[in-house]
Motif scaffolding. Structure first.
Motif, mmCIF file in Angstrom:
data_model
loop_
_atom_site.group_PDB
_atom_site.id
_atom_site.type_symbol
_atom_site.label_atom_id
_atom_site.label_comp_id
_atom_site.label_asym_id
_atom_site.label_seq_id
_atom_site.Cartn_x
_atom_site.Cartn_y
_atom_site.Cartn_z
ATOM 1 N N TYR A 167 72.219 11.140 -30.089
ATOM 2 C CA TYR A 167 72.572 10.459 -31.514
ATOM 3 C C TYR A 167 71.994 10.051 -32.218
ATOM 4 O O TYR A 167 71.714 9.031 -33.571
ATOM 5 N N HIS A 168 70.505 8.809 -31.342
ATOM 6 C CA HIS A 168 69.934 8.315 -32.369
ATOM 7 C C HIS A 168 68.819 8.711 -32.997
ATOM 8 O O HIS A 168 68.071 8.294 -33.364
ATOM 9 N N MET A 169 68.533 10.239 -32.676
ATOM 10 C CA MET A 169 67.561 10.935 -32.938
ATOM 11 C C MET A 169 67.253 11.509 -34.024
ATOM 12 O O MET A 169 68.558 11.794 -34.570
ATOM 13 N N ARG A 170 66.687 10.405 -35.228
ATOM 14 C CA ARG A 170 66.291 10.804 -36.224
ATOM 15 C C ARG A 170 65.442 10.068 -37.689
ATOM 16 O O ARG A 170 63.538 10.039 -36.860
ATOM 17 N N LYS A 171 64.926 10.775 -38.448
ATOM 18 C CA LYS A 171 63.293 10.914 -38.993
ATOM 19 C C LYS A 171 63.468 10.901 -40.840
ATOM 20 O O LYS A 171 64.888 11.102 -40.778
ATOM 21 N N ASP A 172 62.690 9.890 -41.305
ATOM 22 C CA ASP A 172 63.101 9.563 -42.669
ATOM 23 C C ASP A 172 62.598 10.464 -42.836
ATOM 24 O O ASP A 172 61.337 11.312 -42.938
ATOM 25 N N TYR A 173 62.880 10.497 -44.474
ATOM 26 C CA TYR A 173 61.942 11.772 -45.280
ATOM 27 C C TYR A 173 61.430 11.334 -46.697
ATOM 28 O O TYR A 173 62.032 10.548 -46.875
ATOM 29 N N SER A 174 60.585 11.396 -47.165
ATOM 30 C CA SER A 174 59.698 10.204 -48.278
ATOM 31 C C SER A 174 59.388 11.860 -49.566
ATOM 32 O O SER A 174 58.652 11.673 -49.593
ATOM 33 N N PRO A 175 60.301 12.755 -48.832
ATOM 34 C CA PRO A 175 60.538 13.953 -50.773
ATOM 35 C C PRO A 175 60.474 13.335 -51.637
ATOM 36 O O PRO A 175 60.930 12.511 -52.114
ATOM 37 N N GLU A 176 59.653 14.145 -52.688
ATOM 38 C CA GLU A 176 60.070 14.221 -53.618
ATOM 39 C C GLU A 176 61.708 14.824 -54.539
ATOM 40 O O GLU A 176 62.030 15.800 -53.937
ATOM 41 N N PRO A 177 62.647 13.286 -54.567
ATOM 42 C CA PRO A 177 64.140 13.702 -54.979
ATOM 43 C C PRO A 177 64.371 14.813 -55.521
ATOM 44 O O PRO A 177 63.240 15.146 -56.708
ATOM 45 N N LEU A 178 65.500 15.211 -55.531
ATOM 46 C CA LEU A 178 65.981 16.747 -56.847
ATOM 47 C C LEU A 178 66.751 15.347 -58.086
ATOM 48 O O LEU A 178 68.164 14.658 -57.617
#
Ligand SMILES: Cc1cc2nc3c(=O)[nH]c(=O)nc-3n(C[C@H](O)[C@H](O)[C@H](O)COP(=O)(O)O)c2cc1C
Length: 222
Positions: A7-18
């Motif tokens: 439920y709470h497993m999450r990863k944040d991403y900081s890629p180049e936005p589209l």
């Protein structure tokens, strides 16, 4: 070991936005850009895609296949025409393909209709495959019940032995008529770029009819 809390497993991403400025006007160009990036970033099978099909029973089913070619004419994969997916596609040519590239947190959805590729194209690709793969494809009744795996393997080995013993490879390992390619011609693409705080970027490209000259491009809520 403690089970992971899904439920709470999450990863944040900081890629180049589209963005409206950075997406290509042409979805095939946008696909090509991301696909080339996936070839260098993804560690396994960047050309693996999930193909979903639905026959007359209206029950969808999905499986992974490998993309073997793409061009403005469509996206090509090879399979057994009598498999479960082959039967479904003969009843309903509408299908979707989906790529997930986790390293860059990208997803591409493509929807369209499939047609078999010309026999010459299937022949060309089949004959370029290793002998073992060809023999397996010839003997395999893909998606049918297999009661005896050992017997299946023996049949494949016997076929390869005939080649090793000087038999005519192009005759023994000829492409069976029930094996070949499908080309999916898209009318919809969606490019999804994972962003920070779940503010993902999604761009949809739509052609409502085949004679619509340009793609209608819209940003979608995440
Ligand atoms: C990474 C990967 C690649 C695969 N590539 C293909 C492929 O190119 N063609 C194919 O027919 N099956 C491929 N398969 C097997 C399919 O997922 C599936 O088991 C098979 O096509 C039968 O599907 P069906 O019973 O729905 O027709 C692949 C499976 C995986 C996991």
């Amino acid at each position: 070991m403690k089970e992971r809390d899904l439920y709470h497993m999450r990863k944040d991403y900081s890629p180049e936005p589209l963005t409206e400025e950075s997406v290509s006007r042409d979805p095939f160009m946008q696909f090509g850009k991301w696909f080339h990036e996936a070839l260098s970033t993804e560690t396994t099978e960047p050309n693996a895609m999930i193909v979903s099909t639905c026959g007359l029973d209206m029950i969808p089913s999905s499986r992974v296949v490998l993309l073997k070619k793409y061009s403005p004419d469509g996206f090509v994969f090879f399979t057994n025409y009598k498999s479960r997916k082959g039967n479904q596609l003969s009843q309903n040519p509408n299908a979707s393909i989906l790529f997930f590239w986790p390293v860059t947190m990208r997803q591409v959805r493509i929807e369209g209709t499939v047609e078999k590729v010309p026999e010459s194209e299937s022949d060309e690709y089949f004959s370029s495959r290793p002998a073992e793969s060809r023999a397996t494809a010839i003997i395999s009744k893909q998606s049918m019940h297999l009661d005896n795996k050992e017997l299946f393997e023996k049949e494949v080995s016997a076929m390869l032995e005939r080649v090793d013993n000087g038999g005519d490879i192009s005759d023994i390992l000829a492409r069976p008529l029930n094996w070949g390619g499908y080309n999916l011609k898209p009318h919809l693409f969606e490019f999804w770029q994972g962003g920070t705080n779940r503010a993902h970027d999604r761009f949809e490209y739509l052609k409502e009819s085949p004679d619509q000259p340009d793609w209608t491009i819209s940003r979608l809520y995440p």
